[in-house]
Design a protein around this motif. Structure first.
Motif, short mmCIF file in Angstrom:
data_model
loop_
_atom_site.label_atom_id
_atom_site.label_comp_id
_atom_site.label_asym_id
_atom_site.label_seq_id
_atom_site.Cartn_x
_atom_site.Cartn_y
_atom_site.Cartn_z
N ARG A 83 -0.98 16.02 -3.80
CA ARG A 83 -1.86 15.74 -4.94
C ARG A 83 -2.36 14.31 -4.87
N HIS A 84 -3.46 14.04 -5.55
CA HIS A 84 -3.99 12.68 -5.67
C HIS A 84 -4.16 12.37 -7.15
N LEU A 85 -3.68 11.22 -7.56
CA LEU A 85 -3.86 10.77 -8.93
C LEU A 85 -5.00 9.76 -8.93
N THR A 86 -6.02 10.00 -9.72
CA THR A 86 -7.13 9.07 -9.81
C THR A 86 -7.36 8.78 -11.28
N SER A 87 -7.49 7.51 -11.59
CA SER A 87 -7.69 7.11 -12.97
C SER A 87 -8.50 5.84 -13.00
N PRO A 88 -9.35 5.66 -14.02
CA PRO A 88 -10.10 4.41 -14.11
C PRO A 88 -9.20 3.22 -14.35
N ARG A 89 -7.98 3.43 -14.81
CA ARG A 89 -7.06 2.31 -15.09
C ARG A 89 -5.76 2.42 -14.30
N CYS A 90 -5.78 2.94 -13.10
CA CYS A 90 -4.55 3.03 -12.30
C CYS A 90 -4.13 1.66 -11.87
N ASP A 105 0.82 -1.22 0.00
CA ASP A 105 0.00 0.00 0.00
C ASP A 105 0.85 1.26 0.00
N SER A 106 2.15 1.12 -0.20
CA SER A 106 3.04 2.28 -0.21
C SER A 106 4.27 1.99 -1.05
N PHE A 107 4.72 3.05 -1.77
CA PHE A 107 5.82 2.92 -2.71
C PHE A 107 6.66 4.19 -2.69
N ALA A 108 7.88 4.10 -3.19
CA ALA A 108 8.77 5.25 -3.24
C ALA A 108 8.73 5.95 -4.60
N THR A 109 8.03 5.36 -5.57
CA THR A 109 7.92 5.97 -6.90
C THR A 109 6.46 6.02 -7.33
N ILE A 110 6.16 6.99 -8.17
CA ILE A 110 4.80 7.09 -8.71
C ILE A 110 4.47 5.83 -9.51
N GLN A 111 5.43 5.36 -10.31
CA GLN A 111 5.15 4.16 -11.12
C GLN A 111 4.85 2.96 -10.23
N GLY A 112 5.56 2.82 -9.12
CA GLY A 112 5.27 1.74 -8.18
C GLY A 112 3.85 1.84 -7.65
N GLY A 113 3.42 3.06 -7.31
CA GLY A 113 2.06 3.27 -6.83
C GLY A 113 1.02 2.96 -7.89
N VAL A 114 1.27 3.40 -9.11
CA VAL A 114 0.33 3.13 -10.21
C VAL A 114 0.23 1.63 -10.47
N ASP A 115 1.36 0.95 -10.43
CA ASP A 115 1.35 -0.50 -10.66
C ASP A 115 0.67 -1.25 -9.51
N GLY A 116 0.71 -0.69 -8.30
CA GLY A 116 0.19 -1.40 -7.13
C GLY A 116 -1.24 -1.07 -6.75
N VAL A 117 -1.86 -0.09 -7.40
CA VAL A 117 -3.21 0.31 -7.01
C VAL A 117 -4.25 -0.49 -7.79
N ALA A 118 -5.38 -0.71 -7.17
CA ALA A 118 -6.49 -1.42 -7.83
C ALA A 118 -7.09 -0.54 -8.92
N THR A 119 -7.71 -1.14 -9.90
CA THR A 119 -8.39 -0.40 -10.96
C THR A 119 -9.40 0.55 -10.34
N GLY A 120 -9.32 1.81 -10.75
CA GLY A 120 -10.21 2.83 -10.19
C GLY A 120 -9.76 3.39 -8.86
N GLY A 121 -8.59 2.96 -8.38
CA GLY A 121 -8.10 3.40 -7.09
C GLY A 121 -7.45 4.77 -7.13
N THR A 122 -6.86 5.17 -6.00
CA THR A 122 -6.25 6.49 -5.84
C THR A 122 -4.81 6.34 -5.37
N VAL A 123 -3.95 7.21 -5.91
CA VAL A 123 -2.54 7.23 -5.52
C VAL A 123 -2.21 8.62 -4.98
N PRO A 124 -2.30 8.84 -3.66
CA PRO A 124 -1.89 10.13 -3.11
C PRO A 124 -0.38 10.32 -3.25
#
Length: 83
Positions: A76-83, A53-72
């Motif tokens: 800022r918060h990144l939200t995408s239907p395909r995160c 549930d935590s990463f040191a890179t944005i790419q790690g967060g994007v790869d680790g989040v569920a579809t439709g999830g949020t990466v604070p």
């Protein structure tokens, strides 16, 4: 057994075997580089398991989040239907 990827040093992905359940919210902070896998990167904050549930890179967060999830990321918060 499914394979998931987690950031071990903030730059190099490590392959881990186990149940691949992505979190709805994952946290990213570049100061967590070097945090041990499965460690608590923010000592009692909302992130509890580095590499899940935590990463040191944005790419790690994007790869680790569920579809439709949020990466604070910071304030800022990144939200995408395909995160």
């Amino acid at each position: 057994m499914a394979a998931i990827h987690a950031q071990t040093d903030g730059r190099t992905p490590a392959k881990i075997t186990g149940s691949a359940r992505h979190s709805r919210v994952v946290y990213v902070d570049d100061t967590w580089v070097g945090t041990p896998l499965n460690g608590d990167p923010d000592a009692g904050g909302p992130a509890t398991n580095f590499g899940c549930d935590s990463f040191a890179t944005i790419q790690g967060g994007v790869d680790g989040v569920a579809t439709g999830g949020t990466v604070p990321v910071g304030r800022r918060h990144l939200t995408s239907p395909r995160c």
